[in-house]
Enzyme design. Structure first.
Site, mmCIF file in Angstrom:
data_model
loop_
_atom_site.group_PDB
_atom_site.id
_atom_site.type_symbol
_atom_site.label_atom_id
_atom_site.label_comp_id
_atom_site.label_asym_id
_atom_site.label_seq_id
_atom_site.Cartn_x
_atom_site.Cartn_y
_atom_site.Cartn_z
ATOM 1 N N SER A 124 1.011 -1.030 0.066
ATOM 2 C CA SER A 124 -0.010 0.447 0.278
ATOM 3 C C SER A 124 1.031 0.772 0.335
ATOM 4 O O SER A 124 1.862 1.406 0.412
ATOM 5 C CB SER A 124 -0.778 -0.089 1.561
ATOM 6 N N TYR A 149 -2.395 -1.876 10.855
ATOM 7 C CA TYR A 149 -2.515 -2.225 9.701
ATOM 8 C C TYR A 149 -1.120 -1.823 8.889
ATOM 9 O O TYR A 149 -0.140 -2.396 8.128
ATOM 10 C CB TYR A 149 -3.347 -1.616 8.984
ATOM 11 N N LYS A 153 1.714 -3.995 6.086
ATOM 12 C CA LYS A 153 2.644 -3.634 4.675
ATOM 13 C C LYS A 153 3.523 -3.675 5.023
ATOM 14 O O LYS A 153 4.122 -4.237 4.364
ATOM 15 C CB LYS A 153 1.645 -2.632 4.049
#
Ligand code: NAD
Ligand code: UD1
Length: 339
Positions: A124, A149, A153
């Site tokens: 991302s 989150y 990643k």
């Protein structure tokens, strides 16, 4: 050629399965349905007239993964499976580290054991540090993530690139998505968030369809031309095609490479709302609310590397994205609950 798609029943996974099937790839998919419905893959099969070998289960289930690799001759894995709700990751970080990191660790352990060492990972734009110049290039600074989150990643990128460095048989592609929106033009598959949407486009379409009263625009005092935040929105079908380009790359190369998947175009929240109303003829009432914590004023991709190395470029316009998001939402006001 057979591709294992983890998280294949989700939003981006289902659109990618459709592109793969249309191009003649065999598709095997695993999904634990934590954020999806098997109806998505049923519709992909209906749209393509081809079938997907689907396993309902968790990527952290090592025995199931061994079974999948034993029952299918997999050439390459696209690893979409993961949890993605930023706010929930702040309140329940362990759940995110467990799901997103352990799924990758178990998957790559089994892949190494069975000798399938080609993987494409859904990363991302959130891995980029907040103080970079725009556009974000693949060599822009990463880290300093603002939520668990984002750290999952970042850490998964570290895990996969470290593996490729240690063992040159691995071929790893890290794809950093910008803001995926839109849906297949048929309106049969699309994004089906559970609960109140966090992201802009699903919120707009739910207001348009009457499920929510109005859109709150988070901040109109940013240093941008109209005061609202700017993002790089990309049509999910273009994104899916980016994965097809990445398969060709990962099959022919070794090591680890990272690519942005974005359009390179910035769009403000107000521009998005206005384009949506123009493309659909539906009114979207909105109010200006306070800024949302953690939002960057401006974020868009540098696209030179993916164009030059993958030979891929996003083609669809903002108008297409709005029209197709609305095709999905208007035909499925309650998402996949409406069969
Ligand atoms: P999604 O939630 O629609 O799809 C993810 C799928 O993975 C779901 O079907 C879910 O049920 C499944 N899943 C989750 N954990 C699993 C597990 N342990 N085992 C098996 N299945 C599991 O999300 P999406 O928007 O399609 O995103 C796909 C990937 O792309 C995710 O990794 C996400 O973090 C990443 N990503 C998404 C965006 C975005 O804006 N949508 C942006 C950047 C990156
Ligand atoms: C968010 C996440 C990011 C994640 C990405 C994709 C945050 C801070 N960032 O990015 O980590 O990778 O989603 O899942 O949560 N907006 C409104 N009203 C709304 C919703 C959004 O005005 O109801 C605005 C936001 O302030 C932002 C823009 O719309 O300026 C886009 O928001 P969103 O779709 O959530 O994407 P990102 O903020 O880019």
């Amino acid at each position: 050629m057979a591709i294992l798609v983890t998280g294949g029943m989700g939003y981006i996974g289902s659109h990618t399965c459709l592109e793969l099937l249309e191009l003649g790839y065999e598709v095997v998919c695993i999904d634990n349905l934590s954020n999806s419905s098997p109806e998505s893959i049923r519709r992909v099969e209906e749209l393509t007239g081809k079938s997907v070998r689907a396993y309902i289960g968790d990527v952290r289930d090592e025995a199931l993964l061994r079974q999948i690799f034993a029952e299918n001759t997999i050439d390459c894995v696209i690893h979409f499976a993961g949890l993605k709700a930023v706010g929930e990751s702040v309140s329940i970080p362990w759940k995110y580290y467990d799901n997103n990191l352990n799924s990758t660790l178990v998957l790559t352990k089994v892949m190494a054991d069975v000798g399938v060492k080609r993987i494409i990972f859904s990363s991302s734009a959130t891995v980029y540090a907040g103080d970079n110049q725009m556009p974000l290039r693949e060599d822009s600074r990463t880290g300093g993530c603002t939520n668990p989150y984002g750290w999952t990643k970042y850490m998964t990128e570290q895990i996969l690139s470290g593996m490729a460095f240690a063992d040159r048989d691995w071929s790893v592609v890290l794809l950093r998505y910008f803001n995926p929106i839109g849906a297949h033009h048929s309106g049969r598959i699309g994004e089906d968030p559970q609960g109140i949407p966090n992201n802009l486009m699903p919120f707009i379409t739910q207001v348009a369809v009457g499920r929510r009263e109005r859109l709150n625009i988070f901040g109109n005092d940013y240093d941008t031309p109209d005061g609202t935040c700017i993002r790089d929105y990309i049509h999910v079908v273009d994104l899916a095609k980016g994965h097809v380009a990445a398969i060709s790359y990962v099959m022919q190369n070794q090591g680890c490479e990272v690519f942005n998947l974005g359009t390179g175009q910035g769009t403000s929240v107000l521009e998005m709302v206005n384009t949506f109303m123009e493309a659909t003829g539906v009114n979207v009432p909105y109010v200006f609310a306070g800024r949302r914590a953690g939002d960057l004023p401006v974020c868009y991709a540098g696209t030179d590397k993916s164009a030059q190395v993958l030979g891929w470029k996003a083609e669809k316009t903002l108008f297409d994205m709005c029209r197709d998001s609305w095709a999905w939402q208007s035909k499925n006001p309650m998402g996949y609950l409406e069969k």
